[in-house]
Design a protein around this motif. Structure first.
Motif, PDB file in Angstrom:
ATOM      1  N   TRP A  95      -0.230  28.332  25.380  1.00 47.79           N
ATOM      2  CA  TRP A  95       0.864  27.622  26.050  1.00 47.79           C
ATOM      3  C   TRP A  95       0.434  27.239  27.456  1.00 47.79           C
ATOM      4  N   THR A 113      -0.031  23.687  19.412  1.00 45.58           N
ATOM      5  CA  THR A 113       1.041  24.677  19.471  1.00 45.58           C
ATOM      6  C   THR A 113       0.521  26.035  19.014  1.00 45.58           C
ATOM      7  N   ARG A 143       5.811  18.898  24.345  1.00 40.58           N
ATOM      8  CA  ARG A 143       6.492  17.801  23.647  1.00 40.58           C
ATOM      9  C   ARG A 143       6.533  16.530  24.503  1.00 40.58           C
ATOM     10  N   ARG A 163       6.809  24.781  25.780  1.00 41.77           N
ATOM     11  CA  ARG A 163       7.032  24.003  24.550  1.00 41.77           C
ATOM     12  C   ARG A 163       7.590  22.618  24.882  1.00 41.77           C
ATOM     13  N   ARG A 170       0.198  17.445  18.627  1.00 42.94           N
ATOM     14  CA  ARG A 170       1.082  18.463  19.211  1.00 42.94           C
ATOM     15  C   ARG A 170       1.088  19.732  18.353  1.00 42.94           C
ATOM     16  N   ARG A 171       1.086  19.558  17.044  1.00 44.77           N
ATOM     17  CA  ARG A 171       1.071  20.722  16.153  1.00 44.77           C
ATOM     18  C   ARG A 171      -0.220  21.524  16.343  1.00 44.77           C
ATOM     19  N   ARG A 216       7.781  30.379  27.968  1.00 44.52           N
ATOM     20  CA  ARG A 216       7.316  29.790  26.711  1.00 44.52           C
ATOM     21  C   ARG A 216       8.173  28.598  26.279  1.00 44.52           C
ATOM     22  N   PRO A 217       9.516  28.687  26.319  1.00 43.44           N
ATOM     23  CA  PRO A 217      10.308  27.482  25.986  1.00 43.44           C
ATOM     24  C   PRO A 217      10.005  26.302  26.922  1.00 43.44           C
TER      25      PRO A 217
END
Length: 158
Positions: A56, A91, A78, A74, A87-88, A70-71
């Motif tokens: 991350w 992650t 994005r 994320r 992006r996947r 972490r959020p």
């Protein structure tokens, strides 16, 4: 590591070097790749990133409690990477990634440059011309940079 016949840099040996006109492979986990790739991209003709595991990243140093870091990372991913497949691959798997997000606002942009390629397949071996990934493709490069953890792997010899 004796199978590769080009320049092999381990750990921090890449710092302060110019890679003008050269193709470079970076083999490192996301935390290290985030530091190495933007710097190497400045001068290299082409960069292939063999990211061992994603981490991350936060785009800015935000004073967030650990629970929100972490959020926020994320959301940052994005916003920075529009392509869902890329992006996947960037992650982290929540089961294994336990690090607090690292602050880096340049890695995602560097990966989206036309002369940079993110390769998801694991590295199988170093071969005379470069890197062989697990699907059997040999990626020919002039220089290989091994992050600190990759430099200690014994399984990279051809």
């Amino acid at each position: 590591m004796s199978g590769y016949d080009g320049e092999l840099l381990r750990g921090q040996q890449w710092r302060g070097r110019a890679f003008t006109g050269r193709s470079v492979a970076v083999i490192a986990p996301g935390r290290e790749a985030a530091v190495i790739v933007p710097e190497v991209m400045r001068t290299a003709r082409a960069v292939k990133v063999f990211q061992e595991e994603p981490d991350w990243l936060l785009p800015l140093p935000l004073p967030l409690p650990r629970l929100l870091a972490r959020p926020a990372a994320r959301v940052g991913l994005r916003l920075a990477v529009r392509d869902p497949w890329t992006r996947r691959r960037l992650t982290p798997d929540a089961r294994f990634n336990r690090h607090r997000p690292r602050v880096d606002g340049r890695y995602y942009a560097a990966l989206q440059e036309p002369h940079c390629t993110l390769i998801s397949w694991p590295v199988y071996a170093l071969v005379p011309g470069g890197v062989r990934s697990a699907e059997g493709i040999e990626h020919h490069v002039d220089c290989i940079i091994l992050g600190t953890s990759a430099a200690h792997r014994e399984d990279l010899s051809a």
